[in-house]
Every structure is written in structure tokens, then in C-alpha cells.
Design a protein around this motif. Structure first.
Motif, short mmCIF file in Angstrom:
data_model
loop_
_atom_site.label_atom_id
_atom_site.label_comp_id
_atom_site.label_asym_id
_atom_site.label_seq_id
_atom_site.Cartn_x
_atom_site.Cartn_y
_atom_site.Cartn_z
N TYR A 46 0.85 -1.17 0.03
CA TYR A 46 0.02 -0.04 -0.04
C TYR A 46 0.80 1.29 -0.01
CZ TYR A 46 1.10 0.11 4.95
OH TYR A 46 2.07 0.28 6.32
N GLN A 47 0.32 2.38 -0.20
CA GLN A 47 0.96 3.64 0.01
C GLN A 47 0.15 4.60 0.96
OE1 GLN A 47 0.87 5.69 -3.77
NE2 GLN A 47 -1.03 6.72 -3.44
N ASP A 48 0.82 5.33 1.74
CA ASP A 48 0.12 6.08 2.97
C ASP A 48 0.89 7.64 2.75
OD1 ASP A 48 -0.78 7.27 5.14
OD2 ASP A 48 -0.03 5.60 6.44
N PRO A 49 0.01 8.52 2.39
CA PRO A 49 0.44 9.80 2.29
C PRO A 49 1.02 10.64 3.61
CG PRO A 49 -1.59 9.71 1.62
CD PRO A 49 -1.45 8.48 2.21
N GLU A 50 0.90 9.95 4.70
CA GLU A 50 1.24 10.51 6.14
C GLU A 50 2.66 9.48 6.54
OE1 GLU A 50 -1.66 11.10 8.62
OE2 GLU A 50 -2.73 12.55 7.28
N ALA A 51 3.12 8.62 5.69
CA ALA A 51 4.03 7.67 6.35
C ALA A 51 5.41 8.05 5.92
CB ALA A 51 3.78 6.12 5.75
N GLY A 52 6.27 7.93 6.94
CA GLY A 52 7.69 7.98 6.79
C GLY A 52 8.24 9.29 6.10
N CYS B 200 3.93 12.96 1.39
CA CYS B 200 3.45 14.20 0.69
C CYS B 200 2.20 14.63 0.50
CB CYS B 200 4.38 14.57 -0.57
SG CYS B 200 3.60 13.26 -1.80
N PRO B 201 1.75 15.77 0.78
CA PRO B 201 0.19 15.98 0.76
C PRO B 201 -0.52 15.98 -0.50
CG PRO B 201 1.44 18.20 1.16
CD PRO B 201 2.44 16.95 1.04
N PHE B 202 0.39 16.32 -1.74
CA PHE B 202 -0.22 16.65 -3.05
C PHE B 202 0.69 15.93 -4.15
CE2 PHE B 202 1.29 20.74 -1.81
CZ PHE B 202 1.82 21.14 -2.89
N ASP B 203 0.33 15.80 -5.28
CA ASP B 203 1.24 15.43 -6.28
C ASP B 203 1.63 16.75 -7.17
OD1 ASP B 203 -0.98 15.69 -8.05
OD2 ASP B 203 -1.01 13.51 -8.56
N ASP B 204 2.29 16.24 -8.25
CA ASP B 204 2.85 17.35 -9.06
C ASP B 204 1.75 17.97 -9.91
OD1 ASP B 204 5.15 17.04 -7.56
OD2 ASP B 204 6.09 16.14 -9.25
N GLU B 205 0.43 17.31 -10.07
CA GLU B 205 -0.59 17.94 -10.73
C GLU B 205 -1.67 18.55 -9.67
OE1 GLU B 205 -1.50 15.25 -14.25
OE2 GLU B 205 -1.71 14.15 -12.57
N GLY B 206 -1.43 18.58 -8.48
CA GLY B 206 -2.05 19.31 -7.51
C GLY B 206 -3.10 18.43 -6.85
N THR B 207 -3.15 17.16 -7.09
CA THR B 207 -4.10 16.24 -6.45
C THR B 207 -3.82 15.85 -5.18
OG1 THR B 207 -4.70 15.55 -8.90
CG2 THR B 207 -5.72 14.30 -6.89
N PRO B 208 -4.78 15.82 -4.13
CA PRO B 208 -4.35 15.53 -3.01
C PRO B 208 -3.89 13.88 -3.24
CG PRO B 208 -6.44 16.58 -2.88
CD PRO B 208 -6.08 16.54 -4.11
N THR B 209 -2.76 13.59 -2.35
CA THR B 209 -2.41 12.26 -2.38
C THR B 209 -3.42 11.31 -1.30
OG1 THR B 209 -0.96 12.60 -0.46
CG2 THR B 209 -0.14 12.50 -2.97
N GLN B 210 -3.49 9.95 -1.59
CA GLN B 210 -4.35 9.25 -0.82
C GLN B 210 -3.87 8.06 -0.28
OE1 GLN B 210 -7.39 7.13 -3.43
NE2 GLN B 210 -6.66 8.47 -4.83
N PHE B 211 -4.34 7.49 0.89
CA PHE B 211 -4.18 6.21 1.27
C PHE B 211 -4.76 5.02 0.21
CE2 PHE B 211 -4.79 2.15 3.38
CZ PHE B 211 -3.57 2.06 4.26
#
Length: 437
Positions: A269-275, A279-290
Motif C-alpha cells: 500500500y501507500q500512505d501519504p502520511e508515512a515516513g 507528501c500532501p499532493f502530487d505534481d498535478e495538485g491532486t491530494p495524495t491518498q491512502f
């Protein structure tokens, strides 16, 4: 430069205004400012301190649907950047404009900076711990604090920014015994604090295991990949989960959503708040998500950006990242986590009657096909649950997808290796060849 200072910079607004006035129907500006303060050690001693700062701006615009991208480093007139982007747009084919709108103007800064004096002390402490046990070992390394600020602004009203501070270190211990040369290396990437004692102990453990050189196992034996070596397997998996690979029909899992593809013990999995790679958003300005990619061996999701999401009739997963400042966003992972097991590294070793530990490798892992053949730079032979010595001139070959279906067990020692958080693991079905002493 912090995120607040970058948000007050007027270059982005100037570029957007000029782009629209010059005939573009849409535009975005991506800004990155970084400050790096590395501390270098060589031959057991502090060698040098450095500080480097860089800033870059990327302008992407669309006129008549045709994209144009230009990049500038340092200060540059806004008019020059707009003219270059417009000129380049004439060379490209029209495309669908995929831009995000404003959802949240700012985010908390991530990580905490530490003084150079602390980095120096950490480096000295790690070297002292290693050389107290092995006075003949020569240690090299670097300890670093990186501060990077990112801002993304576009003509749809998006304006988001944050500052990311990470601490990292890398150390090698070189041991010359007659004609035998051994190099053991390890590192850490963290937020807030590094742990020189843990790093030193990991290197010391490898030096203890390497006291004797022994013959390699041959044939198909269980292989234990340590947490820093297991990343080789996951590189292929990350490529197979890329929605761009799905579009190209290159991923072997393109038609396998909802089906078992790995051992049931694996959850990825991926976790936007892990480690340190959160990061809070990607390079297109979309919020990252679990996002869970594989749950108990079953494929649940691919990751993608806005473009691939539209082509696959799915939404972006917030994984549109630029490989470099001058690149277009493409599907990428900001972090990738493998859910650990319950056994310590020592308990994993005790599971092996006759096997191989792979700790460092030469060369890269497998391609999207999964096939690989690697030279073991640092490996150890295990017999009856005990490490008996270091192996040399050894190769391991097999297929990543097949190996992950034959996973024996996972360790509880997960750590970051690049942006991959993985534990040690034992797999079956790999072929080993090596020299006999």
C-alpha cells in the motif's frame, strides 16, 4: 526558503498572467526551492561541510490545445519563459488539458531541520562505535539535512505549497584482510532525527558475519533478502502496478484486478502520511491518498495520474509526479510500503536449514518481465539456522512474480530503502550459483 516565502513570490502569478495575455487558454507553474547541507567523512575523519541551494521554475501552457513546457533555474524574466513555452507548443500535437482546481491553499510543513553540529556529532558517534569493535576498519560517510519547498499554481485557481525537510545518512565500512576486501554499507532516511547507534550496529552485525569466507550454496535454496536488498524485488512490482504500463499492455497484471497475484501474506500500500517520503499532493495538485494495491495477495488497485486516469476511465489516484523539473507529470510512487510480518531478522535466519542471505547487490533488478540475474556483492551462507560466513562470486537468478508467489515469511524489521518501506523476507524458487572454496 520556506513555503510561506515561496507563496509570496510573484513570479508564478506573472507567468500565468502573461501566458493568458499571450493567447494561452490554460497554464500552470511548478516551483521548487531546495537547500542541502551535507557533512562528509572520509577515512574515519570529518572531511568537509557544504551548503548548496537551488531553485527552479517550470511553466507549462496550452495554446490551441497544444502544450509547451519550459524550465528556468534561478531568476529569469517571465516574458522570456512565456515566449519559449509558446514557441515549443507549436511543435506539439493538441491534447486534453488536465488541470486541478483549488482545494486547499497550504499544508503544514513536514519534518524538522537540525544544525550542522548535530550532523557532525552523529557521524562521529557512528564511526566511533564501529572502530571501537574493529580498529582496522576504515569508515566513510555523509550526513545530510535537505529542505525542499514545492509550490504549484495554475489558471484554474489552484495554489498549493509545502516544505519538506528530510534527514539522511550513508556510511560504508571498508575492511582489508590481506588480499580480501570487504565493504559494508548502510544508511537511513528519517524525519526529525537519525540514529547513529542503530546504523553502526547494523554494520557491525555484517562485519561479524563476514569474519570467515565460505563456499556458496548451489541450486535452488531459500534466499533471505534483507530489508535493504528486498527493494530489488519491489522495483518490478511497482512497475507492474503503474497504470501507464496497464495502458501499454506491458503489465502482467493488466487483467488481474480482484485476482490473487502473490502469496496471501503480502499486503502492499501507500500512505501519504508515512515516513520521510510522505507528501500532501502530487505534481498535478491532486491530494495524495491512502491506497491499498495488494490486500492479502489480491490485486486491488493500480496507481495513476490525470492522463492515464482519463484514458482508463478511472480517476487519478494522486500519483502524478515529475521525474525531473523539465518533465511532464507521469504515474509515480511517492512511497511504497509492504506490511511487515512478526519475525525478527534473527528468527528468519533460524528458519533456514541451508540458505543464502542477500544483503548487497551489484547491478539492477529485473525488468517488467520479472526475470532477473544479480551478482551478490555482500551475502552470507546459512546452515542449520546459523550464519557461517560470507560468500563471494555468487549469483542469484529467478523471476520476481514467481518468487513472490512462493514467499515463505516476512520479517518485522521493515525500513526505508529509498521510497520503499520493506521488511526482510524469505523466498523459494530462486537459483543460486557460486564458487566453492
Amino acid at each position: 526558503m520556506g513555503s510561506e516565502n515561496l507563496s509570496k513570490d510573484t513570479l508564478a502569478e506573472e507567468l500565468l498572467e502573461l501566458a493568458i495575455k499571450s493567447g494561452a487558454e490554460a497554464a500552470e507553474v511548478y516551483q521548487s526551492h531546495s537547500l542541502s547541507r551535507p557533512v562528509f567523512f572520509e577515512a574515519n575523519r570529518l572531511k568537509q561541510l557544504e551548503a548548496s541551494q537551488s531553485e527552479g521554475t517550470a511553466l507549462r501552457l496550452w495554446r490551441n490545445g497544444r502544450p509547451g513546457l519550459t524550465v528556468a533555474y534561478g531568476s529569469v524574466p517571465a516574458q522570456v519563459m512565456v515566449e519559449k513555452a509558446l514557441a515549443l507548443s507549436q511543435l506539439n500535437q493538441p491534447e486534453l488539458v488536465e488541470l486541478g482546481s483549488n482545494f486547499q491553499p497550504s499544508y503544514p510543513d513536514l519534518g524538522t531541520s537540525v544544525p550542522i553540529e548535530v550532523l557532525v556529532d552523529w557521524g562521529k558517534e557512528a564511526i566511533a562505535l564501529i572502530r571501537d569493535a574493529y580498529p582496522d576498519v576504515v569508515c566513510n560517510g555523509d550526513w545530510e539535512c535537505d529542505v525542499e519547498t514545492t509550490r504549484l499554481v495554475n489558471t484554474k485557481g489552484l495554489d498549493c505549497h509545502y516544505t519538506d525537510t528530510t534527514l539522511s545518512c550513508y556510511m560504508s565500512a571498508e575492511w582489508v584482510r590481506g588480499d580480501d576486501f570487504l565493504s559494508v554499507a548502510d544508511g537511513q532516511t528519517k524525519r526529525g532525527e537519525l540514529h547513529p547507534d542503530k546504523l553502526a550496529n547494523q554494520i557491525l552485525q555484517r562485519l561479524i558475519w563476514a569474519r570467515e569466507n565460505v563456499s556458496s550454496p548451489n541450486g535452488r535454496v531459500p534466499v533471505l533478502f534483507t530489508s535493504k536488498a528486498a527493494d530489488m524485488l519491489w522495483g518490478t512490482v511497482q512497475a507492474a502496478l503503474n497504470s501507464k504500463r496497464v495502458l501499454e499492455a506491458a503489465s502482467p497484471w493488466a487483467e488481474r484486478l480482484g485476482s490473487p497475484i502473490m502469496a496471501p501474506s503480502l499486503t502492499l500500500y501507500q500512505d501519504p502520511e508515512a515516513g520521510p517520503y510522505s507528501c500532501p499532493f502530487d505534481d498535478e495538485g491532486t491530494p495524495t491518498q491512502f491506497l491499498v494495491f495488494v490486500q492479502n495477495g489480491i490485486l486491488e488497485h493500480f496507481y495513476g495520474d490525470r492522463t492515464t486516469g482519463a484514458q482508463l476511465s478511472t480517476n487519478t489516484t494522486g500519483n502524478g509526479f515529475r521525474p525531473s523539473l523539465g518533465s511532464y507529470p507521469t504515474p509515480g510512487l511517492f512511497n511504497f510500503l509492504i506490511q511487515p510480518g512478526s519475525l525478527s531478522l534473527q528468527e528468519l535466519i533460524e528458519h533456514l536449514d541451508d540458505g543464502l542471505i542477500v544483503d548487497q547487490m551489484l547491478g539492477n533488478g529485473g525488468s517488467i518481465s520479472g526475470d532477473f540475474s544479480i551478482n551478490v556483492d555482500l551475502g552470507y551462507r546459512v546452515q542449520n539456522g546459523q550464519v557461517i560466513g560470507r560468500v563471494k562470486d555468487t549469483m542469484v537468478a529467478g523471476n520476481v512474480y514467481a518468487a513472490l508467489k512462493q514467499l515463505v515469511t516476512l520479517g518485522n524489521d521493515a525500513d526505508w530503502n529509498g521510497s520503499c518501506y520493506t521488511p526482510s523476507l524469505i523466498v523459494e524458487g530462486l537459483s543460486t550459483t557460486g564458487r566453492s572454496n
